[in-house]
Write a protein that holds these residues in place. Structure first.
Motif, mmCIF file in Angstrom:
data_model
loop_
_atom_site.group_PDB
_atom_site.id
_atom_site.type_symbol
_atom_site.label_atom_id
_atom_site.label_comp_id
_atom_site.label_asym_id
_atom_site.label_seq_id
_atom_site.Cartn_x
_atom_site.Cartn_y
_atom_site.Cartn_z
ATOM 1 N N SER A 32 -12.095 -0.319 -0.732
ATOM 2 C CA SER A 32 -10.649 -0.082 -0.753
ATOM 3 C C SER A 32 -10.218 0.950 0.287
ATOM 4 O O SER A 32 -9.079 0.942 0.744
ATOM 5 C CB SER A 32 -10.209 0.383 -2.145
ATOM 6 O OG SER A 32 -10.870 1.592 -2.496
ATOM 7 N N PRO A 36 -7.255 -1.652 2.066
ATOM 8 C CA PRO A 36 -6.540 -1.441 0.796
ATOM 9 C C PRO A 36 -5.982 -2.738 0.234
ATOM 10 O O PRO A 36 -5.586 -3.644 0.977
ATOM 11 C CB PRO A 36 -5.425 -0.473 1.187
ATOM 12 C CG PRO A 36 -5.246 -0.649 2.651
ATOM 13 C CD PRO A 36 -6.606 -0.987 3.199
ATOM 14 N N GLN A 40 -2.546 -1.189 -3.971
ATOM 15 C CA GLN A 40 -2.639 0.136 -3.358
ATOM 16 C C GLN A 40 -1.535 0.328 -2.303
ATOM 17 O O GLN A 40 -0.939 1.403 -2.211
ATOM 18 C CB GLN A 40 -4.008 0.313 -2.700
ATOM 19 C CG GLN A 40 -5.164 0.486 -3.674
ATOM 20 C CD GLN A 40 -6.494 0.542 -2.942
ATOM 21 O OE1 GLN A 40 -6.893 -0.411 -2.284
ATOM 22 N NE2 GLN A 40 -7.171 1.670 -3.043
ATOM 23 N N ASP A 218 -3.901 2.928 3.239
ATOM 24 C CA ASP A 218 -2.877 2.301 2.406
ATOM 25 C C ASP A 218 -1.487 2.590 2.966
ATOM 26 O O ASP A 218 -0.621 1.705 2.989
ATOM 27 C CB ASP A 218 -2.992 2.777 0.963
ATOM 28 C CG ASP A 218 -2.896 4.300 0.840
ATOM 29 O OD1 ASP A 218 -3.280 4.998 1.804
ATOM 30 O OD2 ASP A 218 -2.440 4.778 -0.207
#
Length: 252
Positions: A32, A36, A40, A218
């Motif tokens: 992640s 992302p 997110q 993100d």
């Protein structure tokens, strides 16, 4: 009914994009922190909205964009109407335009910074360069292909040159000029963000760089999505203005 269908199509398109996005993460088993997820990124968008960062940078970017884009459009249309009506002059100018047009506006950035300093002006000049050539070329091409019948009627009524450009040639060429306006919106918006990533301390381009330096991918993705949606809305705004002008001239 048509607008409702368009809205449904937009929703379906975004749903497909988000689904593919999540599938790529699931199949590739990406971390992640490196890629992302949609959730997110959505949380990142909400955080940028809540602290006001997103709209603060957007306000700066849109002001730069409007200053560069509108000035380029006005000058390009005026020059295009003139050059299109004077083939000998355009024959001299055209090779110069064809040499300058393929050069990326970012390539001029060292000179732009030296000439205009640091701040809003470098980004505005980059936007101006990116928007100027598509509108100029579409205008010249449209003027050169105006229906000769219109010109003969104007000649019979002894319409003066300025009135000929304003009342006959410009309305006749506007649908083709509008294509250049749409192209210019896309290219100008792209180079606005690129310019802000290089030489400014504000704007959406700077937001991408700042989030990258903080390793908040993100927020990088959130800014990228907002940039894309903003570009889409700007193109739609040009379309609305185009339809409004066509209604005034009885074309809609």
């Amino acid at each position: 009914m048509i607008k409702y269908k368009n809205f449904i199509n937009v929703i379906i398109g975004f749903a497909i994009l988000i689904t593919l996005w999540q599938l790529i993460i699931f199949i590739g088993k990406y971390d992640s922190a490196l890629f992302p997820s949609p959730i997110q990124v959505w949380d990142g968008i909400l955080s940028l909205i809540k602290d006001g960062t997103l709209f603060e940078h957007f306000q700066v970017s849109i002001m730069r964009f409007l200053a560069g884009y509108l000035s380029a459009v006005v000058l390009a249309i005026i020059l295009g109407l003139i050059f299109g009506r004077i083939p000998l002059l355009w024959g001299v100018i055209d090779p110069i335009i064809q040499v300058l047009r393929p050069v990326s506006p970012i390539a001029w950035s060292p000179f732009i910074v030296l000439w205009f300093g640091i701040g809003n002006m470098p980004a505005i000049v980059i936007i101006f360069i990116a928007a100027f050539f598509p509108v100029l070329l579409s205008t010249v091409s449209a003027v050169k292909n105006v229906d000769k019948t219109y010109l003969k009627v104007a000649q019979n009524f002894e319409i003066k040159k300025f009135e000929l450009l304003r009342k006959i040639i410009f309305p006749a060429t506007f649908p083709y000029i509008a294509n250049g306006l749409h192209i210019a919106v896309g290219t100008a918006w792209i180079f606005l963000v690129a310019g802000e990533m290089v030489g400014t301390q504000s704007g959406l381009g700077y937001l991408v760089v700042d989030a990258r330096n903080s390793m908040r991918l993100d927020l990088v993705m959130a800014a990228i999505l907002f940039i894309g949606v903003s570009g889409l809305l700007l193109d739609k705004a040009v379309g609305l203005i185009e339809n409004w002008i066509n209604r005034i001239w009885g074309r809609a």
